[in-house]
Structure formats: structure tokens, C-alpha cells
Design a protein around this motif. Structure first.
Motif, mmCIF file in Angstrom:
data_model
loop_
_atom_site.group_PDB
_atom_site.id
_atom_site.type_symbol
_atom_site.label_atom_id
_atom_site.label_comp_id
_atom_site.label_asym_id
_atom_site.label_seq_id
_atom_site.Cartn_x
_atom_site.Cartn_y
_atom_site.Cartn_z
ATOM 1 N N ARG A 20 0.836 -1.207 0.000
ATOM 2 C CA ARG A 20 0.000 0.000 0.000
ATOM 3 C C ARG A 20 0.864 1.248 0.000
ATOM 4 O O ARG A 20 0.668 2.165 -0.802
ATOM 5 C CB ARG A 20 -0.914 -0.017 1.222
ATOM 6 C CG ARG A 20 -1.820 1.202 1.300
ATOM 7 C CD ARG A 20 -2.398 1.406 2.684
ATOM 8 N NE ARG A 20 -1.333 1.713 3.627
ATOM 9 C CZ ARG A 20 -1.411 1.444 4.931
ATOM 10 N NH1 ARG A 20 -2.464 0.851 5.445
ATOM 11 N NH2 ARG A 20 -0.420 1.757 5.718
ATOM 12 N N ASP A 21 1.853 1.285 0.889
ATOM 13 C CA ASP A 21 2.690 2.476 1.021
ATOM 14 C C ASP A 21 3.552 2.712 -0.217
ATOM 15 O O ASP A 21 3.784 3.863 -0.605
ATOM 16 C CB ASP A 21 3.551 2.378 2.281
ATOM 17 C CG ASP A 21 2.720 2.482 3.555
ATOM 18 O OD1 ASP A 21 1.517 2.812 3.481
ATOM 19 O OD2 ASP A 21 3.280 2.212 4.637
ATOM 20 N N GLN A 22 4.025 1.653 -0.847
ATOM 21 C CA GLN A 22 4.811 1.802 -2.072
ATOM 22 C C GLN A 22 3.945 2.353 -3.206
ATOM 23 O O GLN A 22 4.400 3.167 -4.003
ATOM 24 C CB GLN A 22 5.448 0.473 -2.473
ATOM 25 C CG GLN A 22 6.563 0.036 -1.541
ATOM 26 C CD GLN A 22 7.745 0.989 -1.588
ATOM 27 O OE1 GLN A 22 8.175 1.416 -2.654
ATOM 28 N NE2 GLN A 22 8.262 1.340 -0.429
ATOM 29 N N ALA A 23 2.695 1.895 -3.273
ATOM 30 C CA ALA A 23 1.779 2.426 -4.289
ATOM 31 C C ALA A 23 1.545 3.911 -4.062
ATOM 32 O O ALA A 23 1.563 4.711 -4.997
ATOM 33 C CB ALA A 23 0.461 1.656 -4.267
ATOM 34 N N LEU A 24 1.345 4.293 -2.814
ATOM 35 C CA LEU A 24 1.146 5.712 -2.503
ATOM 36 C C LEU A 24 2.387 6.531 -2.834
ATOM 37 O O LEU A 24 2.274 7.645 -3.354
ATOM 38 C CB LEU A 24 0.788 5.879 -1.020
ATOM 39 C CG LEU A 24 -0.618 5.446 -0.636
ATOM 40 C CD1 LEU A 24 -0.780 5.433 0.882
ATOM 41 C CD2 LEU A 24 -1.652 6.350 -1.284
ATOM 42 N N ALA A 25 3.564 5.987 -2.540
ATOM 43 C CA ALA A 25 4.806 6.700 -2.857
ATOM 44 C C ALA A 25 4.921 6.933 -4.359
ATOM 45 O O ALA A 25 5.306 8.016 -4.797
ATOM 46 C CB ALA A 25 6.014 5.920 -2.337
ATOM 47 N N ALA A 26 4.566 5.932 -5.149
ATOM 48 C CA ALA A 26 4.620 6.085 -6.600
ATOM 49 C C ALA A 26 3.648 7.164 -7.071
ATOM 50 O O ALA A 26 3.976 7.976 -7.926
ATOM 51 C CB ALA A 26 4.317 4.753 -7.286
ATOM 52 N N GLN A 29 4.972 10.526 -6.370
ATOM 53 C CA GLN A 29 6.082 10.879 -7.257
ATOM 54 C C GLN A 29 5.608 11.134 -8.685
ATOM 55 O O GLN A 29 6.417 11.295 -9.592
ATOM 56 C CB GLN A 29 7.139 9.775 -7.230
ATOM 57 C CG GLN A 29 7.831 9.665 -5.895
ATOM 58 C CD GLN A 29 8.723 8.433 -5.790
ATOM 59 O OE1 GLN A 29 8.881 7.671 -6.733
ATOM 60 N NE2 GLN A 29 9.315 8.256 -4.623
ATOM 61 N N GLY A 30 4.297 11.170 -8.878
ATOM 62 C CA GLY A 30 3.762 11.553 -10.175
ATOM 63 C C GLY A 30 3.115 10.468 -11.006
ATOM 64 O O GLY A 30 2.612 10.754 -12.094
ATOM 65 N N ALA A 31 3.129 9.233 -10.544
ATOM 66 C CA ALA A 31 2.476 8.172 -11.320
ATOM 67 C C ALA A 31 0.977 8.464 -11.412
ATOM 68 O O ALA A 31 0.368 8.913 -10.447
ATOM 69 C CB ALA A 31 2.711 6.814 -10.667
ATOM 70 N N LYS A 32 0.401 8.214 -12.571
ATOM 71 C CA LYS A 32 -1.036 8.443 -12.761
ATOM 72 C C LYS A 32 -1.858 7.287 -12.212
ATOM 73 O O LYS A 32 -3.046 7.423 -11.980
ATOM 74 C CB LYS A 32 -1.337 8.646 -14.233
ATOM 75 C CG LYS A 32 -0.730 9.912 -14.785
ATOM 76 C CD LYS A 32 -1.243 10.191 -16.173
ATOM 77 C CE LYS A 32 -0.553 11.350 -16.833
ATOM 78 N NZ LYS A 32 -0.725 12.606 -16.221
ATOM 79 N N GLY A 33 -1.232 6.159 -12.005
ATOM 80 C CA GLY A 33 -1.891 4.981 -11.455
ATOM 81 C C GLY A 33 -0.859 3.943 -11.116
ATOM 82 O O GLY A 33 0.282 4.023 -11.579
ATOM 83 N N VAL A 34 -1.225 3.011 -10.289
ATOM 84 C CA VAL A 34 -0.312 1.966 -9.847
ATOM 85 C C VAL A 34 -1.056 0.642 -9.888
ATOM 86 O O VAL A 34 -2.204 0.563 -9.443
ATOM 87 C CB VAL A 34 0.183 2.225 -8.404
ATOM 88 C CG1 VAL A 34 1.106 1.116 -7.938
ATOM 89 C CG2 VAL A 34 0.862 3.580 -8.296
ATOM 90 N N ASP A 57 -2.695 12.080 -0.815
ATOM 91 C CA ASP A 57 -2.926 13.520 -0.855
ATOM 92 C C ASP A 57 -4.057 13.903 -1.807
ATOM 93 O O ASP A 57 -4.646 14.965 -1.682
ATOM 94 C CB ASP A 57 -1.642 14.250 -1.287
ATOM 95 C CG ASP A 57 -0.532 14.104 -0.262
ATOM 96 O OD1 ASP A 57 -0.844 13.927 0.937
ATOM 97 O OD2 ASP A 57 0.650 14.149 -0.661
ATOM 98 N N ASP A 58 -4.333 13.038 -2.768
ATOM 99 C CA ASP A 58 -5.370 13.317 -3.750
ATOM 100 C C ASP A 58 -6.715 12.812 -3.234
ATOM 101 O O ASP A 58 -6.895 11.611 -3.050
ATOM 102 C CB ASP A 58 -5.025 12.622 -5.063
ATOM 103 C CG ASP A 58 -6.048 12.853 -6.159
ATOM 104 O OD1 ASP A 58 -7.115 13.468 -5.892
ATOM 105 O OD2 ASP A 58 -5.803 12.415 -7.290
ATOM 106 N N PRO A 59 -7.657 13.705 -3.004
ATOM 107 C CA PRO A 59 -8.954 13.264 -2.475
ATOM 108 C C PRO A 59 -9.734 12.393 -3.453
ATOM 109 O O PRO A 59 -10.692 11.733 -3.070
ATOM 110 C CB PRO A 59 -9.697 14.577 -2.215
ATOM 111 C CG PRO A 59 -9.046 15.571 -3.118
ATOM 112 C CD PRO A 59 -7.611 15.139 -3.243
#
Length: 146
Positions: A20-26, A29-34, A57-59
Motif C-alpha cells: 500500500r505504502d509503495q503504491a502511494l509513494a509512486a 512521485q507523479g504516477a497516474k496509477g499503480v 494527498d489526492d482526495p
């Protein structure tokens, strides 16, 4: 698992949180999806990943699951066809005994689970899964595949 010993809940928690945390980090860092692939066999495992939307951070961030539904016979046949893979029949049976298929609330209320029937060929299943993932990613969301 390589030793033929199934993972238990305690073995999975830190791993699920890390995914979960790695997906959020991506995403941060600008990824549009994970896309995260894992065997989220139980609802509580999927719930750990679902909490990503609370920390992002994105609601508008969302989590979706692609559930690959297969019969025991199909799974066992595909595992037997693998050469040199650690996953054996006993591990498949262990995972099936732990499996909590997505329920009506997950599919209809939360609307975050897409079910894909994997009785077709691997190529057909890949096409179905990719189409589901691409549809979700086009909407700008986080995807977990279980």
C-alpha cells in the motif's frame, strides 16, 4: 511459501502495508496509477490496501481490485503445468481454504472489485485483466489485482 508453508495473517500484515505504502509513494512521485499484484485472499487484506485512499494527498484517489475467479480444477491444472515453480497443489488448496471471495458489498456497494472469469486461455484472461485495468487507470485511480 517456497518451503510449502502457507503464510498466515501475521506474515501478511507488514507486506500488505508495504505494498500500500509503495503504491502511494509512486502516486506521490507523479504516477497516474499503480498496479499492485498480490493474493489479497481475505476481505481484511483488501481492507488494508483500501486504506490507501485515506493516506493519499489526492482526495480523488481510489483503489480497485481485479479478482481473478477460477475453479479449483483450473487452478490445480495450471499449477501442475508450471515447470520449476515453488507453488504446488498443497499451496493452492491452502489458499483456496483461506479465500474469502469478494462479497456483494465489495462488488455492489463499494464498487471497487471487478470480477474476471479465468476459465479461458491465459491470453484471453490477460486481455480481460488488461482491459479492466486500463479502464480503471483511465479514470486515474490506484489498482490492486488479487
Amino acid at each position: 511459501m517456497a518451503a510449502g508453508i502457507p503464510l498466515n495473517d501475521a506474515d501478511r500484515w507488514d507486506w500488505l502495508i508495504l505494498l500500500r505504502d509503495q503504491a502511494l509513494a509512486a502516486l506521490n512521485q507523479g504516477a497516474k496509477g499503480v498496479v499492485v499484484t498480490c493474493s489479497a485472499l481475505k476481505k481484511k487484506y483488501r481492507d488494508v490496501i483500501r486504506t490507501a485512499r485515506l493516506y493519499d494527498d489526492d482526495p480523488n484517489a481510489a483503489v480497485h481490485f481485479i479478482y481473478l475467479r477460477a475453479s479449483k480444477e483450473i487452478l490445480l491444472a495450471r499449477v501442475k503445468a508450471r515447470q520449476g515453480h515453488y507453488m504446488k497443489d498443497t499451496m493452492v488448496l491452502s489458499q483456496l481454504s483461506s479465500l474469502e471471495e469478494p462479497d456483494r458489498a465489495e462488488i455492489e456497494k463499494l464498487k471497487d472489485v471487478k470480477v474476471i472469469d479465468v476459465s479461458g486461455t491465459p491470453v484471453e484472461v490477460q486481455r480481460l485483466a488488461m482491459a479492466a485495468v486500463e479502464k480503471v487507470l483511465a479514470e486515474g485511480t490506484v489498482v490492486a489485482k488479487s
